[in-house]
Scaffold this active site. Structure first.
Site, PDB file in Angstrom:
ATOM      1  N   VAL A 135       0.848  -1.183   0.000  1.00 14.34           N
ATOM      2  CA  VAL A 135       0.000   0.000   0.000  1.00 14.34           C
ATOM      3  C   VAL A 135       0.888   1.238   0.000  1.00 14.34           C
ATOM      4  CG1 VAL A 135      -1.807   1.279   1.201  1.00 14.34           C
ATOM      5  CG2 VAL A 135      -1.816  -1.227   1.236  1.00 14.34           C
ATOM      6  N   GLU A 136       0.648   2.134  -0.946  1.00 17.86           N
ATOM      7  CA  GLU A 136       1.457   3.352  -1.058  1.00 17.86           C
ATOM      8  C   GLU A 136       1.249   4.213   0.185  1.00 17.86           C
ATOM      9  OE1 GLU A 136       2.364   7.257  -1.519  1.00 17.86           O
ATOM     10  OE2 GLU A 136       0.253   6.757  -1.878  1.00 17.86           O
ATOM     11  N   SER A 137       2.346   4.800   0.684  1.00 14.98           N
ATOM     12  CA  SER A 137       2.339   5.396   2.017  1.00 14.98           C
ATOM     13  C   SER A 137       1.455   6.637   2.140  1.00 14.98           C
ATOM     14  CB  SER A 137       3.766   5.729   2.444  1.00 14.98           C
ATOM     15  OG  SER A 137       4.385   6.605   1.528  1.00 14.98           O
ATOM     16  N   LYS A 138       1.487   7.540   1.152  1.00 20.05           N
ATOM     17  CA  LYS A 138       0.660   8.743   1.284  1.00 20.05           C
ATOM     18  C   LYS A 138      -0.815   8.383   1.235  1.00 20.05           C
ATOM     19  CE  LYS A 138      -0.116  13.419  -0.456  1.00 20.05           C
ATOM     20  NZ  LYS A 138       0.302  14.458  -1.429  1.00 20.05           N
TER      21      LYS A 138
ATOM     22  N   CYS B  75      12.603   8.095  -2.493  1.00 19.29           N
ATOM     23  CA  CYS B  75      11.286   7.723  -2.989  1.00 19.29           C
ATOM     24  C   CYS B  75      11.308   7.733  -4.518  1.00 19.29           C
ATOM     25  CB  CYS B  75      10.240   8.704  -2.467  1.00 19.29           C
ATOM     26  SG  CYS B  75       8.607   8.466  -3.206  1.00 19.29           S
TER      27      CYS B  75
ATOM     28  N   ASP C  95      14.637   8.654   2.087  1.00 18.80           N
ATOM     29  CA  ASP C  95      14.122   7.694   3.062  1.00 18.80           C
ATOM     30  C   ASP C  95      15.314   7.192   3.867  1.00 18.80           C
ATOM     31  OD1 ASP C  95      11.431   7.803   2.153  1.00 18.80           O
ATOM     32  OD2 ASP C  95      11.943   6.460   0.500  1.00 18.80           O
TER      33      ASP C  95
ATOM     34  N   HIS D 195      10.605   1.243   0.065  1.00 13.74           N
ATOM     35  CA  HIS D 195      11.242   0.628   1.230  1.00 13.74           C
ATOM     36  C   HIS D 195      11.275  -0.905   1.121  1.00 13.74           C
ATOM     37  CE1 HIS D 195       9.438   4.450   2.492  1.00 13.74           C
ATOM     38  NE2 HIS D 195      10.169   4.472   3.585  1.00 13.74           N
ATOM     39  N   GLU D 196      10.087  -1.455   0.842  1.00 11.90           N
ATOM     40  CA  GLU D 196       9.968  -2.909   0.815  1.00 11.90           C
ATOM     41  C   GLU D 196      10.868  -3.526  -0.247  1.00 11.90           C
ATOM     42  OE1 GLU D 196       5.830  -1.103   1.739  1.00 11.90           O
ATOM     43  OE2 GLU D 196       7.564  -0.641   0.478  1.00 11.90           O
TER      44      GLU D 196
ATOM     45  N   ARG E  55       7.603   9.412   8.362  1.00 11.69           N
ATOM     46  CA  ARG E  55       7.218  10.466   7.424  1.00 11.69           C
ATOM     47  C   ARG E  55       5.696  10.539   7.386  1.00 11.69           C
ATOM     48  NH1 ARG E  55       8.249  10.545   1.226  1.00 11.69           N
ATOM     49  NH2 ARG E  55      10.118   9.339   1.552  1.00 11.69           N
ATOM     50  N   GLY E  56       5.139  11.728   7.653  1.00 12.59           N
ATOM     51  CA  GLY E  56       3.687  11.873   7.643  1.00 12.59           C
ATOM     52  C   GLY E  56       2.983  11.038   8.691  1.00 12.59           C
TER      53      GLY E  56
END
Length: 271
Positions: free
Chosen positions: A80-83, A178, A185, A217-218, A246-247
């Protein structure tokens, strides 16, 4: 498609609960580049997300705040994309729930739908663990010269003929970027293994060679695992990275030889 990603562009914060905000990304994109067969992955693992900005309203309209840990299995077909996850969590801010358990169940169901596999959700975070509370050995104080910062160079990796040894090596110098926004990151990484002794100078040069590399990251952790497994041939291997927040989210991917127990959930001091 990359153009559909909420990451890297202005997006209005949601005012109502909306699970459609979650943006799944096929893991196959990164794994194809590593030559990995999704039906026969060489590792087990998970992605542990820690959320620090979670809130909703109770039945009377009073705000409730919480933290949470989400654990996504590494064999799920999607990450799942972080933002998008941050936007989704913010969509709960004005939603009313009679019971915190209902919030946890709802988040678990929505994340499972996005990831394509069950996702464990627990409120609260693991305790902070200090760097001096285990037997990990840092390699960051090695007096070596480094002049390569990308792309990642597995040729740096080597191991001694003598062995086997069992040890955990740690570096706080892992940095990547990113792939969408180019933002940095930062992570600490623990590499535990049994096998021929890994050359520490080469390992540090290899980790620093991610510095200008753009990858999620993954995917970075899977690249580290597969490169170490191929170049150093350990009997078993565990790679865990703890990325800085982050966020309101930090991501902690772990990949390991099948059969190994996951490391205890912990927070890095930088988290």
């Amino acid at each position: 498609m990359a153009s559909d990603l909420p990451l890297g562009r202005d997006v209005a914060y949601p005012r109502a609960y909306d699970p459609a905000l979650l943006f799944p990304i096929a893991r196959s994109a990164g794994r194809d580049a590593l030559g990995l067969d999704p039906a026969a992955l060489p590792f087990v693992g998970h992605d542990r997300w820690q959320a620090y900005e979670l809130a909703w309203l109770d039945a009377r309209g009073k705000p409730v705040v919480a933290t949470a840990t989400f654990t996504v299995p590494a064999d799920s077909p999607r990450l799942v994309e972080s933002k998008s996850l941050k936007l989704y969590l913010n969509s709960l801010n004005a939603a009313r729930f009679d019971d915190p358990g209902r919030v946890r169940e709802l988040i678990a169901a929505d994340l499972a739908e996005a990831a394509g596999a069950p996702v464990a959700v627990a409120f609260g975070l693991p305790a902070v663990a200090g760097q001096d509370r285990d037997d990990a050995q840092t390699i960051d104080d090695l007096e070596i010269g480094i002049d390569h910062y990308g792309p990642p160079q597995p040729d740096h990796l080597a191991s001694d003929a003598d062995g086997p040894v069992a040890e955990t090596l740690r570096s706080a110098l892992l940095k990547s970027n990113c792939p969408v926004t180019g933002q940095p990151d930062w992570a600490s990484v623990d590499i535990a293994y049994r096998g021929p002794r890994i050359d520490r100078a080469g390992l540090l040069r290899y980790l620093v060679s991610f510095r200008d590399h753009a990858e999620f990251h993954e995917q970075c952790v899977e690249r580290i695992f597969t490169d170490l497994a191929a170049r150093c041939r350990p009997q078993w291997l565990s790679v865990e990275a703890r990325y800085t927040r982050r966020g309101g989210l930090d991501i902690n991917p772990w990949r390991a030889t099948p059969g190994l127990e996951p490391p205890a959930a912990r927070r890095d001091p930088r988290q």
